[in-house]
Design a protein around this motif. Structure first.
Motif, PDB file in Angstrom:
ATOM      1  N   LEU A 138       0.823  -1.211   0.000  1.00  0.00           N
ATOM      2  CA  LEU A 138       0.000   0.000   0.000  1.00  0.00           C
ATOM      3  C   LEU A 138       0.855   1.258   0.000  1.00  0.00           C
ATOM      4  O   LEU A 138       0.334   2.365  -0.093  1.00  0.00           O
ATOM      5  CB  LEU A 138      -0.902   0.022   1.237  1.00  0.00           C
ATOM      6  CG  LEU A 138      -1.968  -1.041   1.340  1.00  0.00           C
ATOM      7  CD1 LEU A 138      -2.783  -0.822   2.587  1.00  0.00           C
ATOM      8  CD2 LEU A 138      -2.874  -0.982   0.128  1.00  0.00           C
ATOM      9  N   PRO A 192       0.516   3.736  -3.237  1.00  0.00           N
ATOM     10  CA  PRO A 192      -0.675   4.589  -3.233  1.00  0.00           C
ATOM     11  C   PRO A 192      -0.742   5.540  -2.047  1.00  0.00           C
ATOM     12  O   PRO A 192      -1.172   6.678  -2.197  1.00  0.00           O
ATOM     13  CB  PRO A 192      -1.845   3.605  -3.216  1.00  0.00           C
ATOM     14  CG  PRO A 192      -1.287   2.258  -3.125  1.00  0.00           C
ATOM     15  CD  PRO A 192       0.170   2.316  -3.381  1.00  0.00           C
ATOM     16  N   TYR A 220      -7.636  11.101   0.131  1.00  0.00           N
ATOM     17  CA  TYR A 220      -7.359  10.054  -0.834  1.00  0.00           C
ATOM     18  C   TYR A 220      -6.596   8.918  -0.160  1.00  0.00           C
ATOM     19  O   TYR A 220      -6.864   7.746  -0.403  1.00  0.00           O
ATOM     20  CB  TYR A 220      -6.550  10.616  -1.996  1.00  0.00           C
ATOM     21  CG  TYR A 220      -7.261  11.694  -2.778  1.00  0.00           C
ATOM     22  CD1 TYR A 220      -8.088  11.357  -3.832  1.00  0.00           C
ATOM     23  CD2 TYR A 220      -7.116  13.022  -2.452  1.00  0.00           C
ATOM     24  CE1 TYR A 220      -8.744  12.334  -4.555  1.00  0.00           C
ATOM     25  CE2 TYR A 220      -7.757  14.012  -3.166  1.00  0.00           C
ATOM     26  CZ  TYR A 220      -8.576  13.662  -4.225  1.00  0.00           C
ATOM     27  OH  TYR A 220      -9.225  14.624  -4.931  1.00  0.00           O
ATOM     28  N   ALA A 235      -6.738   8.168   2.980  1.00  0.00           N
ATOM     29  CA  ALA A 235      -7.674   7.478   3.869  1.00  0.00           C
ATOM     30  C   ALA A 235      -8.429   6.419   3.088  1.00  0.00           C
ATOM     31  O   ALA A 235      -8.611   5.297   3.555  1.00  0.00           O
ATOM     32  CB  ALA A 235      -8.646   8.473   4.490  1.00  0.00           C
ATOM     33  N   LEU A 236      -8.830   6.749   1.862  1.00  0.00           N
ATOM     34  CA  LEU A 236      -9.593   5.790   1.058  1.00  0.00           C
ATOM     35  C   LEU A 236      -8.779   4.530   0.791  1.00  0.00           C
ATOM     36  O   LEU A 236      -9.314   3.426   0.839  1.00  0.00           O
ATOM     37  CB  LEU A 236     -10.013   6.419  -0.274  1.00  0.00           C
ATOM     38  CG  LEU A 236     -10.672   5.407  -1.209  1.00  0.00           C
ATOM     39  CD1 LEU A 236     -11.989   4.942  -0.633  1.00  0.00           C
ATOM     40  CD2 LEU A 236     -10.877   5.975  -2.587  1.00  0.00           C
ATOM     41  N   VAL A 237      -7.477   4.711   0.533  1.00  0.00           N
ATOM     42  CA  VAL A 237      -6.650   3.543   0.224  1.00  0.00           C
ATOM     43  C   VAL A 237      -6.708   2.537   1.369  1.00  0.00           C
ATOM     44  O   VAL A 237      -6.942   1.346   1.154  1.00  0.00           O
ATOM     45  CB  VAL A 237      -5.194   3.967  -0.046  1.00  0.00           C
ATOM     46  CG1 VAL A 237      -4.306   2.746  -0.175  1.00  0.00           C
ATOM     47  CG2 VAL A 237      -5.111   4.807  -1.298  1.00  0.00           C
ATOM     48  N   ILE A 271      -8.947   2.380   3.861  1.00  0.00           N
ATOM     49  CA  ILE A 271     -10.310   1.888   4.094  1.00  0.00           C
ATOM     50  C   ILE A 271     -10.634   0.783   3.084  1.00  0.00           C
ATOM     51  O   ILE A 271     -11.146  -0.284   3.437  1.00  0.00           O
ATOM     52  CB  ILE A 271     -11.337   3.030   3.980  1.00  0.00           C
ATOM     53  CG1 ILE A 271     -11.142   4.028   5.115  1.00  0.00           C
ATOM     54  CG2 ILE A 271     -12.755   2.486   4.029  1.00  0.00           C
ATOM     55  CD1 ILE A 271     -11.963   5.282   4.982  1.00  0.00           C
ATOM     56  N   ALA A 272     -10.289   1.039   1.811  1.00  0.00           N
ATOM     57  CA  ALA A 272     -10.546   0.037   0.773  1.00  0.00           C
ATOM     58  C   ALA A 272      -9.795  -1.240   1.098  1.00  0.00           C
ATOM     59  O   ALA A 272     -10.328  -2.343   0.959  1.00  0.00           O
ATOM     60  CB  ALA A 272     -10.126   0.567  -0.593  1.00  0.00           C
ATOM     61  N   PHE A 273      -8.552  -1.100   1.572  1.00  0.00           N
ATOM     62  CA  PHE A 273      -7.783  -2.293   1.904  1.00  0.00           C
ATOM     63  C   PHE A 273      -8.425  -3.069   3.046  1.00  0.00           C
ATOM     64  O   PHE A 273      -8.518  -4.306   2.998  1.00  0.00           O
ATOM     65  CB  PHE A 273      -6.346  -1.927   2.271  1.00  0.00           C
ATOM     66  CG  PHE A 273      -5.552  -3.110   2.728  1.00  0.00           C
ATOM     67  CD1 PHE A 273      -5.147  -4.063   1.816  1.00  0.00           C
ATOM     68  CD2 PHE A 273      -5.252  -3.286   4.060  1.00  0.00           C
ATOM     69  CE1 PHE A 273      -4.456  -5.175   2.234  1.00  0.00           C
ATOM     70  CE2 PHE A 273      -4.564  -4.403   4.485  1.00  0.00           C
ATOM     71  CZ  PHE A 273      -4.160  -5.344   3.569  1.00  0.00           C
ATOM     72  N   PHE A 299     -17.598   6.680  -2.163  1.00  0.00           N
ATOM     73  CA  PHE A 299     -16.373   7.450  -1.949  1.00  0.00           C
ATOM     74  C   PHE A 299     -15.332   7.065  -2.992  1.00  0.00           C
ATOM     75  O   PHE A 299     -14.712   7.932  -3.638  1.00  0.00           O
ATOM     76  CB  PHE A 299     -15.885   7.169  -0.522  1.00  0.00           C
ATOM     77  CG  PHE A 299     -14.696   7.970  -0.073  1.00  0.00           C
ATOM     78  CD1 PHE A 299     -14.344   9.148  -0.701  1.00  0.00           C
ATOM     79  CD2 PHE A 299     -13.950   7.552   1.016  1.00  0.00           C
ATOM     80  CE1 PHE A 299     -13.265   9.894  -0.264  1.00  0.00           C
ATOM     81  CE2 PHE A 299     -12.863   8.272   1.463  1.00  0.00           C
ATOM     82  CZ  PHE A 299     -12.521   9.445   0.816  1.00  0.00           C
ATOM     83  N   PHE A 356     -11.896  -3.466  -5.319  1.00  0.00           N
ATOM     84  CA  PHE A 356     -11.144  -2.595  -4.412  1.00  0.00           C
ATOM     85  C   PHE A 356      -9.653  -2.646  -4.701  1.00  0.00           C
ATOM     86  O   PHE A 356      -8.960  -1.639  -4.566  1.00  0.00           O
ATOM     87  CB  PHE A 356     -11.431  -2.948  -2.954  1.00  0.00           C
ATOM     88  CG  PHE A 356     -12.719  -2.378  -2.459  1.00  0.00           C
ATOM     89  CD1 PHE A 356     -12.898  -1.017  -2.416  1.00  0.00           C
ATOM     90  CD2 PHE A 356     -13.747  -3.195  -2.066  1.00  0.00           C
ATOM     91  CE1 PHE A 356     -14.090  -0.476  -1.979  1.00  0.00           C
ATOM     92  CE2 PHE A 356     -14.942  -2.665  -1.627  1.00  0.00           C
ATOM     93  CZ  PHE A 356     -15.114  -1.305  -1.580  1.00  0.00           C
ATOM     94  N   ILE A 406      -7.262   0.538  -5.452  1.00  0.00           N
ATOM     95  CA  ILE A 406      -5.999   0.874  -4.782  1.00  0.00           C
ATOM     96  C   ILE A 406      -4.889   1.077  -5.814  1.00  0.00           C
ATOM     97  O   ILE A 406      -4.106   2.034  -5.744  1.00  0.00           O
ATOM     98  CB  ILE A 406      -5.629  -0.230  -3.766  1.00  0.00           C
ATOM     99  CG1 ILE A 406      -6.636  -0.230  -2.615  1.00  0.00           C
ATOM    100  CG2 ILE A 406      -4.232  -0.015  -3.221  1.00  0.00           C
ATOM    101  CD1 ILE A 406      -6.424  -1.317  -1.608  1.00  0.00           C
ATOM    102  N   MET A 413      -5.317   4.301  -7.538  1.00  0.00           N
ATOM    103  CA  MET A 413      -4.903   5.456  -6.736  1.00  0.00           C
ATOM    104  C   MET A 413      -3.413   5.714  -6.849  1.00  0.00           C
ATOM    105  O   MET A 413      -2.956   6.846  -6.745  1.00  0.00           O
ATOM    106  CB  MET A 413      -5.251   5.229  -5.266  1.00  0.00           C
ATOM    107  CG  MET A 413      -6.705   5.090  -4.963  1.00  0.00           C
ATOM    108  SD  MET A 413      -7.584   6.599  -5.175  1.00  0.00           S
ATOM    109  CE  MET A 413      -6.836   7.553  -3.876  1.00  0.00           C
ATOM    110  N   ALA A 414      -2.648   4.622  -7.008  1.00  0.00           N
ATOM    111  CA  ALA A 414      -1.210   4.795  -7.143  1.00  0.00           C
ATOM    112  C   ALA A 414      -0.878   5.432  -8.488  1.00  0.00           C
ATOM    113  O   ALA A 414       0.094   6.167  -8.624  1.00  0.00           O
ATOM    114  CB  ALA A 414      -0.500   3.449  -7.010  1.00  0.00           C
TER     115      ALA A 414
END
Lengths: 385, 311
Positions: free
Chosen positions: A162, A165, A173, A175-177, A179-181, B239, B288, B292, B295-296
């Motif tokens: 992680l 990202p 943004y 925080a979302l990473v 939370i999604a994980f 979100f 998901f 992720i 996002m990267a």
């Protein structure tokens, strides 16, 4: 007599610790719901009165001036509690859980409190540790100390997926990473049959160099609950993690982490490698969570996806915030409250998430520093400008 | 795969995408005006659905059983009550924390989400069990081979589209929308121009929460079941959708919503095909994971917000 109550004396810190230990013993000993409520109310009144008469400032100064004595007294306090309940499973299990949760929250504190890296998947990293030890103890003959270490390394390793990202994003943004994980991890556990699916897995107790932690110790007539072993182990882990976090905070690394949290641009301009410190804090925090998780799994003998929900991650975050973000002492107190209170007060067990969430909202609105706000670093104990 | 099955997947994906887009529009509106994430949004959706259900039960008890009236009253009650809830959240929880670190706003709304969720679970009669949601739309359907087009799904899809277009028109074509855009662009200047900042913020939160309530009702009507935990996943998905599209951009949010549902459908179809033995339940894991990774690659989404930091 006056000397004893001097802010520079170790006496107020020791008296406070003795008081807290006494309260913890009474609390764990109390059986009926009414006596527990009475105890808590009594404690609240005592705390309020002490604050009125300036005891808090005195104790804080004393803690700061004699941090070593104070830390030793905490360890001694836990040992006293463990010794008093030597033959009872439940209080010792709770004590060990509190200690392990302290390790997890210390890790989160590194991330949230110092480096400002948000992590809303604390329970997932804890769960990685749990599942690592479940899989390794069931399928490999690996020595259990190595299993625990692998649990920590797995959490750090999966967490490092992680990193990219998390580093590239900021604020919401990022925080979302996490939370999604966290959600991904839970769903993965539920649908994965190899890991037991929703039912989870069983695993054997821990064994270090032939010392089986799940065997009760026998001294003649007296039998000591096997959870005492885990309390000792967890106490050792918590003490080491606590010392590590305190040392980190005091060192120039802590300064760099604080700078990164407060202003990334400014710290980059001053030559601080922002990415490096964020990675360090994130990885080390996850390592601690994984370490604690793998011991916890062996202690309870059972892992299931339901223990690693997003709600559990939120509880971990609320502990860090309730205690006072960035303050390891506050976090220790908050962990004890958050873990033990619902176990003892059965009627709030059902309402605990509601209660914590409401408490955190109030804290954020009216006392953003937490119950015990973080103190300014003090490099020369007792020095006044 | 037959064409009929494919179109079934596409249609389901569109339906889900519409619900996600409605949630995502709320996130992006809030972010636009205040630069905050209101994480309780998904749970507001859930409360909206429960408000609709409670209204339905109330109407039944009163003996009003015309589906059209029921549906209208439910929509009205749910969206109005959620609008008030949204504005109240903005006034008492979000605005007081404007000067605090952004993390605190995220946390306070996360915790509020837990409070809403737990409140419904504990205090709604048997709130911890899934609740059946009434079928109020006509159940007619047309079949094209293996593809069934249900009238109710079609109506829901159109209703969602209408809601999104209405919000879009409100924002781009009205004076109110102009004020919202002004606050989003520069709150300070907007204030100097005589825009009532607090009113606009509250209104935006009310509109977003209204959309969430509609999304909740749509979700209930489509699946005929609601439960207290549905808001959490929908909130995170909304979100994600808003972030994939680029926070603060309404088109981005809609795009993100449909992209996310496409990801889920692709995951559900392709994972069992590529790796025999894997279950379709991995679709969320897949979606998901892609978010992720995405996002990267694009940390601020497809349509990035224009941002320059003053230091």
């Amino acid at each position: 007599m006056r000397r004893l109550f001097d802010p520079g004396s170790a006496f107020p810190a020791l008296v406070s610790m003795a008081g807290v230990t006494l309260f913890a013993v009474l609390f764990l000993h109390a059986e009926s719901q009414s006596s527990i409520i009475g105890l808590c109310a009594g404690m609240a009144i005592v705390l309020f009165l002490l604050a009125r008469f300036g005891w808090n400032a005195l104790a804080t100064a004393s803690f700061a001036a004699h941090s070593r004595t104070a830390q030793a007294s905490v360890v001694a306090g836990v040992a006293v509690i463990a010794a008093l309940f030597y033959d009872q499973h439940f209080p010792l299990l709770m004590l060990a859980s509190v200690l392990l949760y302290i390790v997890v929250c210390l890790g989160l504190n590194l991330q949230f409190g110092y480096a400002g890296v948000v992590n809303f998947a604390g329970a997932a990293f804890f769960g990685i540790g749990c599942y690592t030890s479940a899989v390794l103890t069931n399928h490999t003959p690996l020595p259990h100390l190595l299993v625990v270490l692998t649990g920590g390394l797995m959490a750090a390793g999966i967490g490092s997926l992680l990193i990219l990202p998390v580093l590239r994003t900021y604020g919401h943004y990022a925080a979302l990473v996490t939370i999604a994980f966290g959600i991904l991890f839970r769903v993965f556990l539920e649908v994965n049959d190899a890991l037991g699916g929703p039912q989870g897995m069983k695993l054997p107790g821990m064994e270090i160099l032939g010392w089986k932690l799940n065997d009760s110790l026998q001294f003649g007539e007296t039998e000591i609950s096997f959870y005492a072993n885990y309390v000792l182990l967890a106490l050792g882990m918590a003490a080491v993690a606590f010392a590590l976090v305190r040392r980190l905070e005091r060192s120039w690394i802590g300064l760099a982490l604080d700078a990164v949290r407060l202003d990334e641009t400014a710290s980059a301009a001053f030559g601080i490698d922002v990415a490096r410190w964020k990675i360090t804090a994130f990885t080390l925090g996850n390592f601690l969570a994984g370490l604690a998780g793998s011991v916890y799994a062996m202690m309870t003998g059972f892992v299931a996806p339901n223990s690693f929900t997003f709600g559990d991650s939120l509880i971990l975050v609320s502990i860090v915030l309730l205690g006072g973000i960035g303050n390891p002492w506050g976090l220790t107190v908050a962990t004890a409250i958050v873990v033990m209170l619902p176990e003892k007060l059965q009627f709030i067990q059902e309402y605990r998430l509601l209660l914590y969430a409401g408490l955190v909202i109030l804290i954020l609105l009216f006392r953003p520093g937490g119950l015990m706000p973080r103190q300014v670093r003090d490099y020369l104990p007792g020095w006044k400008p | 795969m037959t064409l009929g099955l494919l179109s079934q997947y596409v249609f389901n994906g569109l339906m889900l995408g519409m619900i996600y887009a409605m949630v995502a529009v709320g996130f992006t509106l809030f972010f636009g005006v205040l630069d905050v994430i209101k994480f309780s949004h998904g749970d507001v959706l859930m409360v909206g659905a429960f408000a609709g259900l409670a209204t339905y039960l109330g109407l039944e008890a009163l003996g009003i059983d015309s589906p059209v009236v029921q549906l209208l009253v439910m929509t009205l009650v749910a969206s109005l009550s959620m609008a008030i809830l949204g504005a109240a959240i903005a006034k008492y929880l979000v605005l007081p924390l404007r000067l605090a670190p952004p993390l605190n706003t995220l946390l306070i709304t996360l915790m509020l989400g837990s409070v809403l969720r737990e409140t419904v679970r504990l205090f709604y009669p048997q709130g911890s069990n899934p609740k059946p949601f009434p079928r109020l739309l006509p159940a007619d359907f047309v079949s094209f081979g293996s593809f069934t087009l249900r009238a109710d799904s079609m109506m829901l899809l159109l209703a969602g589209l209408a809601a999104i277009i209405a919000v879009h028109l409100l924002i781009t074509r009205t004076r109110l929308g102009l004020a919202i855009r002004a606050v989003a662009q520069d709150a300070e200047t907007a204030r100097i121009m005589g825009i009532n900042f607090e009113f606009i913020v509250l209104l935006t939160f009310a509109i977003g929460s209204c959309m969430a309530a509609l999304g909740g009702l749509m979700n209930g009507l489509y699946y005929n079941e609601i439960n207290f935990g549905m808001g959490l996943l929908l909130g995170v998905i909304g979100f994600s959708a808003a972030v994939i599209g680029g926070l603060g951009n309404v088109y981005g949010a809609i795009l993100g919503g449909f992209l996310f549902s496409a990801l889920q459908s692709v995951g559900a179809v392709s994972l069992p095909a590529l790796f025999p033995g894997t279950s379709t339940a991995y679709k969320d894991v897949f979606a998901f994971a892609v978010v992720i990774i995405f996002m990267a690659w694009r940390p601020t989404g497809l349509i990035a917000e224009k941002k320059s930091e003053r230091v």
